[in-house]
Design a protein around this motif. Structure first.
Motif, PDB file in Angstrom:
ATOM      1  N   THR A   1       0.944  -1.182  -0.168  1.00 37.08           N
ATOM      2  CA  THR A   1      -0.054  -0.015   0.062  1.00 37.08           C
ATOM      3  C   THR A   1       0.914   1.393   0.206  1.00 37.08           C
ATOM      4  N   ALA A   2       1.970   1.214   0.722  1.00 38.15           N
ATOM      5  CA  ALA A   2       2.791   2.393   0.905  1.00 38.15           C
ATOM      6  C   ALA A   2       3.632   2.660  -0.501  1.00 38.15           C
ATOM      7  N   LEU A   3       4.057   1.417  -1.164  1.00 38.51           N
ATOM      8  CA  LEU A   3       4.547   1.418  -2.421  1.00 38.51           C
ATOM      9  C   LEU A   3       3.663   2.114  -3.447  1.00 38.51           C
ATOM     10  N   ALA A   4       2.326   1.813  -3.427  1.00 39.21           N
ATOM     11  CA  ALA A   4       1.492   2.058  -4.606  1.00 39.21           C
ATOM     12  C   ALA A   4       1.269   3.720  -4.363  1.00 39.21           C
ATOM     13  N   ALA A   5       1.071   3.966  -2.998  1.00 41.97           N
ATOM     14  CA  ALA A   5       0.989   5.582  -2.850  1.00 41.97           C
ATOM     15  C   ALA A   5       2.119   6.335  -3.355  1.00 41.97           C
ATOM     16  N   GLU A   6       3.205   5.739  -2.996  1.00 40.41           N
ATOM     17  CA  GLU A   6       4.429   6.333  -3.453  1.00 40.41           C
ATOM     18  C   GLU A   6       4.482   6.602  -4.978  1.00 40.41           C
ATOM     19  N   VAL A   7       4.410   5.455  -5.783  1.00 42.92           N
ATOM     20  CA  VAL A   7       4.009   5.360  -7.106  1.00 42.92           C
ATOM     21  C   VAL A   7       3.171   6.339  -7.843  1.00 42.92           C
ATOM     22  N   ARG A   8       1.933   6.190  -7.060  1.00 42.10           N
ATOM     23  CA  ARG A   8       1.023   7.196  -7.350  1.00 42.10           C
ATOM     24  C   ARG A   8       1.177   8.872  -7.206  1.00 42.10           C
ATOM     25  N   ASP A   9       1.961   9.244  -6.176  1.00 43.59           N
ATOM     26  CA  ASP A   9       2.510  10.335  -5.980  1.00 43.59           C
ATOM     27  C   ASP A   9       3.552  10.817  -7.184  1.00 43.59           C
ATOM     28  N   LEU A  10       4.494   9.829  -7.630  1.00 44.17           N
ATOM     29  CA  LEU A  10       5.385  10.140  -8.462  1.00 44.17           C
ATOM     30  C   LEU A  10       4.831  10.192 -10.004  1.00 44.17           C
ATOM     31  N   LYS A  11       3.852   9.581 -10.185  1.00 42.95           N
ATOM     32  CA  LYS A  11       3.204   9.667 -11.281  1.00 42.95           C
ATOM     33  C   LYS A  11       2.314  10.929 -11.764  1.00 42.95           C
ATOM     34  N   THR A  12       1.610  11.467 -10.423  1.00 41.59           N
ATOM     35  CA  THR A  12       0.704  12.568 -10.617  1.00 41.59           C
ATOM     36  C   THR A  12       1.325  13.827 -10.144  1.00 41.59           C
ATOM     37  N   GLY A  13       2.226  13.505  -8.936  1.00 37.20           N
ATOM     38  CA  GLY A  13       2.750  14.859  -8.205  1.00 37.20           C
ATOM     39  C   GLY A  13       4.119  15.539  -8.730  1.00 37.20           C
ATOM     40  N   TYR A  14       4.027  16.702  -9.120  1.00 35.60           N
ATOM     41  CA  TYR A  14       5.686  17.243  -9.280  1.00 35.60           C
ATOM     42  C   TYR A  14       6.436  17.255  -8.133  1.00 35.60           C
ATOM     43  N   GLU A  15       5.619  17.673  -6.847  1.00 38.25           N
ATOM     44  CA  GLU A  15       6.310  17.868  -5.584  1.00 38.25           C
ATOM     45  C   GLU A  15       7.099  16.548  -5.186  1.00 38.25           C
ATOM     46  N   ALA A  16       6.559  15.274  -5.496  1.00 34.89           N
ATOM     47  CA  ALA A  16       7.148  14.016  -5.125  1.00 34.89           C
ATOM     48  C   ALA A  16       8.441  13.944  -5.906  1.00 34.89           C
ATOM     49  N   ILE A  17       8.210  14.393  -7.034  1.00 36.97           N
ATOM     50  CA  ILE A  17       9.648  13.928  -8.068  1.00 36.97           C
ATOM     51  C   ILE A  17      10.539  14.878  -7.812  1.00 36.97           C
ATOM     52  N   GLU A  18      10.187  16.195  -7.439  1.00 40.95           N
ATOM     53  CA  GLU A  18      11.146  17.483  -7.077  1.00 40.95           C
ATOM     54  C   GLU A  18      11.870  16.776  -5.559  1.00 40.95           C
ATOM     55  N   GLU A  19      11.078  16.352  -4.862  1.00 37.13           N
ATOM     56  CA  GLU A  19      11.731  16.221  -3.428  1.00 37.13           C
ATOM     57  C   GLU A  19      12.612  14.902  -3.384  1.00 37.13           C
ATOM     58  N   ARG A  20      12.240  13.913  -4.267  1.00 39.82           N
ATOM     59  CA  ARG A  20      13.134  12.726  -4.435  1.00 39.82           C
ATOM     60  C   ARG A  20      14.377  13.237  -5.212  1.00 39.82           C
ATOM     61  N   ALA A  21      14.322  13.896  -6.285  1.00 47.44           N
ATOM     62  CA  ALA A  21      15.459  14.638  -7.076  1.00 47.44           C
ATOM     63  C   ALA A  21      16.343  15.416  -6.053  1.00 47.44           C
ATOM     64  N   ARG A  22      15.762  15.932  -5.295  1.00 48.96           N
ATOM     65  CA  ARG A  22      16.835  16.832  -4.019  1.00 48.96           C
ATOM     66  C   ARG A  22      17.461  15.841  -3.189  1.00 48.96           C
ATOM     67  N   SER A  23      16.644  14.988  -2.701  1.00 43.86           N
ATOM     68  CA  SER A  23      17.242  14.206  -1.508  1.00 43.86           C
ATOM     69  C   SER A  23      18.111  12.960  -2.085  1.00 43.86           C
ATOM     70  N   GLU A  24      17.758  12.359  -3.238  1.00 43.61           N
ATOM     71  CA  GLU A  24      18.551  11.107  -3.537  1.00 43.61           C
ATOM     72  C   GLU A  24      19.667  11.765  -4.469  1.00 43.61           C
ATOM     73  N   LEU A  25      19.308  12.564  -5.173  1.00 42.70           N
ATOM     74  CA  LEU A  25      20.045  12.881  -6.403  1.00 42.70           C
ATOM     75  C   LEU A  25      21.072  14.295  -6.212  1.00 42.70           C
ATOM     76  N   GLY A  26      20.484  14.885  -5.358  1.00 43.76           N
ATOM     77  CA  GLY A  26      21.352  16.035  -4.829  1.00 43.76           C
ATOM     78  C   GLY A  26      21.019  17.374  -5.842  1.00 43.76           C
ATOM     79  N   MET A  27      20.211  17.180  -6.725  1.00 46.55           N
ATOM     80  CA  MET A  27      19.598  18.477  -7.554  1.00 46.55           C
ATOM     81  C   MET A  27      19.046  19.572  -7.153  1.00 46.55           C
ATOM     82  N   ILE A  28      19.189  20.621  -7.716  1.00 48.55           N
ATOM     83  CA  ILE A  28      18.570  21.927  -7.171  1.00 48.55           C
ATOM     84  C   ILE A  28      17.941  22.442  -8.389  1.00 48.55           C
ATOM     85  N   ALA A  29      16.935  23.320  -8.299  1.00 50.62           N
ATOM     86  CA  ALA A  29      16.151  23.925  -9.240  1.00 50.62           C
ATOM     87  C   ALA A  29      16.934  25.245 -10.116  1.00 50.62           C
TER      88      ALA A  29
END
Length: 99
Positions: A51-79
């Motif tokens: 259930t947690a993984l499905a919610a995370e996949v849903r957030d990554l598919k629909t929400g820009y904030e989740a993608i941005e947060e993951r790029a910042r924390s895991e990849l060290g990217m900035i805007a």
């Protein structure tokens, strides 16, 4: 009368023996019940994880904030319009030996 009662007791014990100590007896039923409880507990844990993984996949598919947060924390990217400051801690100096 006494031999008849003894024969009936032996007959009842012979009939009851497979129920209590046989291959499909109560001991085996109890062990299978314990395995079933353990498997249900494991399934509940995996269901919660799914259930947690499905919610995370849903957030990554629909929400820009989740993608941005993951790029910042895991990849060290900035805007694009952000400035990056890296603070370095001073290197520890080697202590001088006492005289």
């Amino acid at each position: 009368m006494r031999p008849l009662a003894l024969a009936l007791i032996v007959l009842i014990a012979a009939v009851q023996w497979p129920l209590w100590a046989g291959k499909g007896g109560w001991g085996r039923v109890w062990a299978l019940d314990q395995q079933l409880k353990a498997q249900r507990h494991a399934n509940d844990a995996l269901r919660a994880r799914n259930t947690a993984l499905a919610a995370e996949v849903r957030d990554l598919k629909t929400g820009y904030e989740a993608i941005e947060e993951r790029a910042r924390s895991e990849l060290g990217m900035i805007a694009q319009d952000e400035e990056f400051f890296q603070l370095l801690e001073p290197a520890p100096q080697a202590s001088k030996p006492a005289r």
